[in-house]
Design an enzyme around this catalytic site. Structure first.
Site, PDB file in Angstrom:
ATOM      1  N   SER A 149      44.008  46.433  39.812  1.00 35.59           N
ATOM      2  CA  SER A 149      44.037  45.557  38.636  1.00 35.59           C
ATOM      3  C   SER A 149      43.591  46.290  37.375  1.00 35.59           C
ATOM      4  O   SER A 149      44.008  45.932  36.267  1.00 35.59           O
ATOM      5  CB  SER A 149      43.132  44.346  38.846  1.00 35.59           C
ATOM      6  OG  SER A 149      43.617  43.567  39.901  1.00 35.59           O
ATOM      7  N   ASP A 200      35.286  41.397  35.549  1.00 40.00           N
ATOM      8  CA  ASP A 200      36.249  41.979  36.480  1.00 40.00           C
ATOM      9  C   ASP A 200      37.338  42.723  35.691  1.00 40.00           C
ATOM     10  O   ASP A 200      37.464  42.563  34.473  1.00 40.00           O
ATOM     11  CB  ASP A 200      36.846  40.877  37.363  1.00 40.00           C
ATOM     12  CG  ASP A 200      37.514  41.451  38.615  1.00 40.00           C
ATOM     13  OD1 ASP A 200      37.134  42.560  39.043  1.00 40.00           O
ATOM     14  OD2 ASP A 200      38.421  40.791  39.162  1.00 40.00           O
TER      15      ASP A 200
HETATM   16 ZN   LIG Z   1      45.107  42.554  40.189  1.00 40.58          ZN
HETATM   17 ZN   LIG Z   2      43.430  42.646  43.995  1.00 38.33          ZN
END
Ligand SMILES: [Zn+2]
Ligand SMILES: [Zn+2]
Ligand SMILES: *[C@@H]1O[C@H](CO)[C@@H](O)[C@H](O)[C@H]1NC(C)=O
Ligand SMILES: *[C@@H]1O[C@H](CO)[C@@H](O)[C@H](O)[C@H]1NC(C)=O
Length: 598
Positions: A149, A200
Site C-alpha cells: 500500500s 497507515d
Molecule cells: Zn493497500
Molecule cells: Zn494490504
C-alpha cells in the site's frame, strides 16, 4: 475465388436512380431546377421537406444551446466548462480521491451477486461503482510486481513509482512532493478520511514522508504539523489514536512519551475521539478546522461488526458526508476549493484475512460512500470530480473454488456469506476472551460450535473443523481457520494472505473531466491526473522538501527526518529473482509475513 471481378467494377447501368439523384442534388445546391418536367413535383416536395427539416433543426440547436448554457452556468459559475482534451481545467473546483484498498475486480463480482441475493434484486442490478467505471490501473512498484500500500499510495500522491514500504519517498530515499501538500500550499483546504489508522500507509503518503511505513509515530507527528512545510492537513478522520498518545497512557502504542494530542491542540486542532464528538459536528455544520477526529485506537471495526456498534463508531459514509460538508463550508468564500482523500481501508484487511463475508460488506460500505460523494458533487455549487481506484488487489480472491479432486460444479454460494453476521476477526477475539477464562476442553468445543452457528451462520461444522479452531499447534491463525470454514462452504477461493498483481479498476464521476483516465494506465498516471486536475506544481513542493533535508523535528534522529532508510532488508529497485523459495518456506516455517504490513 470462383469469379474474378475487378475491384472497381462500374455500377450496373440499370441503376438510373443514382444518376437522377445526383442531378437533383446539384439542383438543390445551385438553386437551378432540373430540366425534366416529370420530376418537378418530387423535387418540390423534397425541397420543402429539407427546408422544414433545416428550420426545425436550427430551432432545436438554439433551444439546446440555451439549455446547455443554463445548465453549465448553474453547475459551473466560475469555470469555462468541461476540460477537454488538450485543455486545462479552470476556475474554483474540488477534487475527491477515493482509494478502495485491496479491492480487485473479483471483489466487485462477489459483492454484486451478494447484494442481489440479500436484497432480492434482479440479476442485472449493479453497484453504484459499476456505473462509473472508466479504466484500469497497473499496480507494480519499483521493487516488485506485487506492490504494497505504501508504494501504491506513493504512485497516487507523488506520481512516481517507489519501493514497497516507501512513504512518499523515491527509490533514492529523497522525499517527493504530494498532491495534498501542493494543494495546501496553493490555498486549498485538505482532508483525509480512513477506516484504519490515520498513520497507515495510504493516508500517510499524502501528508508525510518517511523511509519505511513502519515509522508510524513519526508519520503521526508530520500529520499534525511537525512537517518541513508546516501543517498541510486541515481535516483528519479515522482510527489510529494510539500513535498520538504518550507511552505512559493506557491505549498508547507510541514508542516515546510525546503527547501528540496535546501538541495538535496547541497547533489549533479541534480534537474528537468518540462517537459523541463526531455527532457534535452535526454532519459538518458545526465543524471547525483544523480538525483531528480519531475514533478508534487502531482500526475502526469491519462494517459487518461496526453496524452492531453504530453508537460507538461512525461509518465511512458518515465520515465522508461530514468531511465533504465541513470542507465545502470552509471554502465557501475562498477562491480555492478542497482536496479530500477517502479510503475504504479495510477491504484490504478482509482480503488479508481471506474473509469473504467481511469483504462484501466492506465493499458495500465503500459503494455507499462513493454514492454519497456523487450526491455531494451533484448538489454542491462548486464543480468537482471524484476519482476512485485501488492500490492493488488483496488475497488473490477467486469467485469459484475446487474443493475435491473431481471436476467441480460451476457455482459459488453467496447465501453462505449472507448467513454470517460477524467477521472472523471479531469471532477470534470473542473466542480468545472465552479461552482466557475457560480451560475445559468440552466447554471450549461447545463454545466454538456456538460461535460458528451464531456469528458465522455455520450449522454443519465437522469435528475436525472444531479441533482445527482450537489446535494450539495449528500453523494457521485462528482467524484464518474461521474464514476458511466460510470460504469453503461458499466455494470462494483465495491464493494468498498477501497482495496480488492483477490490474484494478478506475472509477470517476464524469468522463467529461476524467477522460485522461479512460483505458488501461500505470498507477502513476492516476497520480499525475490528480495534480493536473487541480493544476498543482508538485515539482516545486519536491524542491522545497529537499531543500529542508536538514530540517529536524523536535524528536531528533541521526538519520534525519525521514528516518533510517535501511530496515532489515530494503531493496528499492529492480525485481527480486528466483531463489527456490517454494521449498524454503515449508510448513515448519510459520512466519508467512502476513500480519504486519498491508
Ligand atoms: Zn493497500
Ligand atoms: Zn494490504
Ligand atoms: C516511554 O518513552 C520514553 C522516552 O520518551 C522512554 O524512555 C521509555 O522507555 C518509554 N517507556 C516504555 C514503557 O516504552
Ligand atoms: C443459514 O443458517 C441457518 C440456521 O440459522 C441454516 O439452517 C442454513 O442452512 C444456513 N444456510 C447456509 C447457506 O449456510
Amino acid at each position: 475465388m470462383a469469379r474474378e471481378e475487378p475491384l472497381l467494377a462500374p455500377r450496373p447501368s440499370s441503376d438510373h436512380s443514382s444518376i437522377r439523384n445526383a442531378e437533383e442534388e446539384d439542383a438543390l445546391l445551385t438553386g437551378i431546377r432540373t430540366r425534366r418536367e416529370q420530376r418537378r413535383g418530387w423535387t418540390f416536395w423534397k425541397e420543402l421537406g429539407l427546408f422544414t427539416w433545416a428550420l426545425v433543426a436550427t430551432v432545436g440547436v438554439i433551444v439546446l444551446s440555451v439549455v446547455y448554457q443554463h445548465e453549465t452556468s448553474r453547475l459551473d459559475d466560475h469555470s469555462k466548462g468541461p476540460w477537454g482534451p488538450g485543455e486545462k481545467p479552470t476556475g474554483k473546483r474540488n477534487l475527491i480521491f477515493m482509494v478502495s484498498d485491496g479491492m480487485g475486480p473479483t471483489s466487485l463480482s462477489l459483492t454484486r451477486s451478494f447484494r442481489q441475493l440479500t436484497e432480492g434484486l434482479p440479476i442485472d442490478d449493479t453497484l453504484v461503482l459499476d456505473k462509473h467505471i472508466v479504466g484500469t490501473s497497473r499496480t507494480r512498484s519499483s521493487s516488485s510486481l506485487v506492490t504494497d500500500s505504501a508504494a501504491g499510495a506513493t504512485a497516487f500522491s507523488c506520481g512516481f513509482k517507489s519501493y514497497n514500504g516507501a512513504i512518499s519517498v523515491l527509490p533514492d530515499h529523497s522525499p517527493c512532493g504530494t498532491v495534498l501538500e501542493a494543494a495546501s500550499l496553493a490555498g486549498y483546504k485538505t482532508g483525509l478520511v480512513v477506516t484504519t489508522r490515520i498513520t497507515d500507509a495510504t493516508p500517510a503518503c499524502f501528508a508525510s514522508h518517511v523511509n519505511l511505513r513502519q515509522y508510524e509515530d513519526r508519520i503521526a507527528e508530520q500529520e499534525i504539523g511537525e512537517h518541513p512545510l508546516g501543517r498541510v492537513v486541515d481535516l483528519i478522520m479515522g482510527g489510529g489514536r494510539c500513535h498520538f498518545l504518550p507511552n505512559s497512557t493506557d491505549g498508547s502504542c507510541r514508542g516515546d512519551d510525546r503527547d501528540l494530542v496535546g501538541l495538535a491542540k496547541e497547533n489549533g486542532f479541534h480534537y474528537l475521539d468518540d462517537r459523541a464528538g463526531f455527532d457534535s459536528l452535526n454532519g459538518g455544520a458545526e465543524a471547525k478546522l483544523p480538525l483531528l477526529g480519531l475514533f478508534a485506537s487502531k482500526d475502526i471495526p469491519f462494517e459487518i461488526d461496526r453496524r452492531t456498534q453504530d453508537d460507538v463508531y461512525p461509518s465511512l459514509e458518515e465520515m465522508a458526508r461530514t468531511a465533504l460538508k465541513t470542507l465545502s463550508e470552509a471554502t465557501a468564500h475562498s477562491d480555492q476549493g478542497f482536496f479530500l482523500m477517502i479510503e475504504g481501508s479495510r477491504i484490504d484487511h478482509a482480503g488479508h484475512g481471506n474473509d469473504p463475508a467481511a469483504q462484501v460488506n466492506e465493499v458495500l460500505a465503500y459503494d455507499k460512500a462513493f454514492a454519497a460523494v456523487l450526491e455531494f458533487l451533484d448538489q454542491d455549487s462548486t464543480p468537482g470530480i471524484v476519482v476512485s481506484t485501488s492500490d492493488h488487489e488483496t488475497g488473490g480472491l477467486s469467485a469459484a473454488r475446487q474443493l475435491h479432486p473431481e471436476y467441480p460444479d460451476y457455482k459459488w454460494l453467496p447465501s453462505v456469506l449472507a448467513n454470517a453476521s460477524h467477521s472472523s476477526e471479531f469471532v477470534k477475539k470473542k473466542l480468545n476472551e472465552f479461552l482466557a477464562v475457560e480451560s475445559n476442553d468440552d466447554a471450549q468445543r461447545k463454545y466454538v460450535r456456538k460461535l460458528l452457528e451464531e456469528d458465522l451462520g455455520i450449522t454443519d461444522a465437522t469435528t475436525a473443523e472444531v479441533f482445527a479452531v482450537l489446535d494450539p499447534n495449528s500453523p494457521y491463525d485462528t482467524q484464518y481457520v474461521f474464514a476458511d470454514i466460510i470460504s469453503r462452504r461458499a466455494q470462494i477461493g483465495w491464493a494468498t494472505h498477501g497482495h496480488s498483481a492483477v490490474d484494478v479498476n478506475i472509477y470517476a464521476s464524469s468522463l467529461k473531466d476524467a477522460w485522461p483516465l479512460v483505458g488501461n494506465h500505470e498507477n502513476t498516471e492516476v497520480g499525475a491526473f490528480l495534480a493536473d486536475y487541480l493544476d498543482l506544481d508538485v515539482k516545486s513542493v519536491t524542491k522545497k522538501l529537499r531543500s529542508t533535508n536538514a530540517w529536524s523535528a523536535s524528536s531528533t534522529d541521526e538519520n534525519g527526518w525521514l528516518g533510517d532508510p535501511l530496515g532489515e532488508d530494503v531493496r528499492t529497485e529492480g525485481l527480486d529473482t528466483y531463489h527456490g523459495e517454494f521449498r524454503k518456506r515449508g510448513l515448519s516455517e510459520r512466519d508467512c509475513g502476513c500480519g504486519e504490513t498491508h
